[in-house]
Design a protein around this motif. Sequence first.
Motif, PDB file in Angstrom:
ATOM      1  N   HIS A 275       0.851  -1.193   0.000  1.00 30.76           N
ATOM      2  CA  HIS A 275       0.000   0.000   0.000  1.00 30.76           C
ATOM      3  C   HIS A 275       0.881   1.236   0.000  1.00 30.76           C
ATOM      4  O   HIS A 275       2.022   1.214   0.445  1.00 30.76           O
ATOM      5  N   THR A 276       0.337   2.328  -0.484  1.00 24.75           N
ATOM      6  CA  THR A 276       1.102   3.571  -0.549  1.00 24.75           C
ATOM      7  C   THR A 276       0.957   4.413   0.708  1.00 24.75           C
ATOM      8  O   THR A 276       1.844   5.205   1.033  1.00 24.75           O
ATOM      9  N   ARG A 277      -0.147   4.269   1.421  1.00 21.15           N
ATOM     10  CA  ARG A 277      -0.368   5.076   2.618  1.00 21.15           C
ATOM     11  C   ARG A 277       0.201   4.399   3.857  1.00 21.15           C
ATOM     12  O   ARG A 277       0.356   3.186   3.908  1.00 21.15           O
ATOM     13  N   CYS A 278       0.454   5.238   4.862  1.00 21.10           N
ATOM     14  CA  CYS A 278       0.974   4.745   6.137  1.00 21.10           C
ATOM     15  C   CYS A 278      -0.043   3.812   6.795  1.00 21.10           C
ATOM     16  O   CYS A 278      -1.243   4.084   6.817  1.00 21.10           O
ATOM     17  N   LEU A 279       0.437   2.709   7.355  1.00 24.42           N
ATOM     18  CA  LEU A 279      -0.437   1.728   7.990  1.00 24.42           C
ATOM     19  C   LEU A 279      -0.829   2.172   9.397  1.00 24.42           C
ATOM     20  O   LEU A 279      -2.008   2.166   9.766  1.00 24.42           O
ATOM     21  N   GLN A 280       0.155   2.556  10.230  1.00 26.00           N
ATOM     22  CA  GLN A 280      -0.081   3.038  11.593  1.00 26.00           C
ATOM     23  C   GLN A 280       0.948   4.103  11.927  1.00 26.00           C
ATOM     24  O   GLN A 280       2.047   4.129  11.362  1.00 26.00           O
ATOM     25  N   SER A 281       0.584   4.981  12.875  1.00 24.68           N
ATOM     26  CA  SER A 281       1.491   6.035  13.321  1.00 24.68           C
ATOM     27  C   SER A 281       1.433   6.125  14.836  1.00 24.68           C
ATOM     28  O   SER A 281       0.354   6.061  15.431  1.00 24.68           O
ATOM     29  N   PHE A 282       2.599   6.283  15.481  1.00 21.42           N
ATOM     30  CA  PHE A 282       2.687   6.391  16.934  1.00 21.42           C
ATOM     31  C   PHE A 282       3.548   7.596  17.293  1.00 21.42           C
ATOM     32  O   PHE A 282       4.672   7.723  16.805  1.00 21.42           O
TER      33      PHE A 282
END
Length: 391
Positions: free
Chosen positions: A342-349
């Motif tokens: 995928h091109t978008r970020c999966l998760q962000s912390f």
Amino acid sequence: MLLYQLPDDILYLVLSYLDCKSLSRLSQVCKKIHNFANRDAVWRSIARECINTGMTRQGTDMYPQIPLKDRVRVSQNWRRGHHRKEVLLKWKTNLLPWIQLDRDVLYLSQAADIGAYHLRMEGGRIRRPAAVYSGHQEDVCRFVLTDTHLISAGGDGKIIAHHRWGCQWVELCGHGQEVNCVDSQGGVIVSGSRDRTARVWTLSSEQLGGCLHTIPMLDRVWSVAISPSQSSFVTGTACCENSTPLRIWDTERGQLVTCLGGQFRHGAGVLDVAFESPALLLSCGHDTYIRYWDLRTSARNCVMQWEEPHDCALYCIQSDGNHMIASGSSYYGVVRLWDKRHTRCLQSFQLSPPTSSPVYCLRFNTSHLYTALATALFALDFRGHVTKVRR
């Protein structure tokens, strides 16, 4: 004929059509089906499609001691962002720490020393290091682990090869300024420095600490990585005097093999590089992109790229060898997980509000993500211990 009376190969074929939820439900039917459905062979195809299960593209299993079913369960927590955050260690002064992970031992550089800390399965803060590696007069910039040595590069221009299970160490002197990066494989060390040179050293007993090649560069060298085949290595520079900061070099001869990519913008320095295989390479840096390079093609082009959404530099990356990439940003301790499909970020912390600190280094295994910031070492536990949020 009952289901569990089918021949094993037929039963494997039947179960191969089930997803993880269906397999989990089927395993509750009876003890015989439960024992069969929990085998690694049943879960292997599912594990290859999940993120961070320890299954690489080459089919290697990095954690054979952990059942695949358990790793698939934890993988769902990584994808959904279910975790528990812990502060493992704090210090008062701002540092540029670096970490390495070797099973249940975490190595952390603090100023001029490197400490080896045993991690607890139940979590909690780490206290005193089990071992301390010293010898530098200034801060440690980077270090790397081999089977026998811990090799550190410092701001004093020195490289020190410490024996991991003894007091012996060898000091390599040759750089005129701070050594920003170092890597080692197969008895060879590659280092890069602010003095605009990259050097190749040997750890063989005949020429211990001898410099094999000194390679002049036009820019400060920010990152190096040796290929798993050990026949070549890559350097990433500051991209101030040269528009091609990524270069592949022959390890034995010290000669340039090729340059990667076209024209990079001025100052788009490459801060971290990592080989996934002899043919696949990841890079990141000041231009806010993670780039995925395929060295098998004649053009050696970037085949995929992912952009940091907040337009900030990326200090470090790590791959699980299959589908997942973790990256550390230069502001507010932001760690992002990416799925290559995928091109978008999966998760962000976000680990450090409200003060701004880069993620100087990150390392992960199948259950934990460890991050080093300016004043603290964090751990994200994905095993399922999630704190409930009140609405």
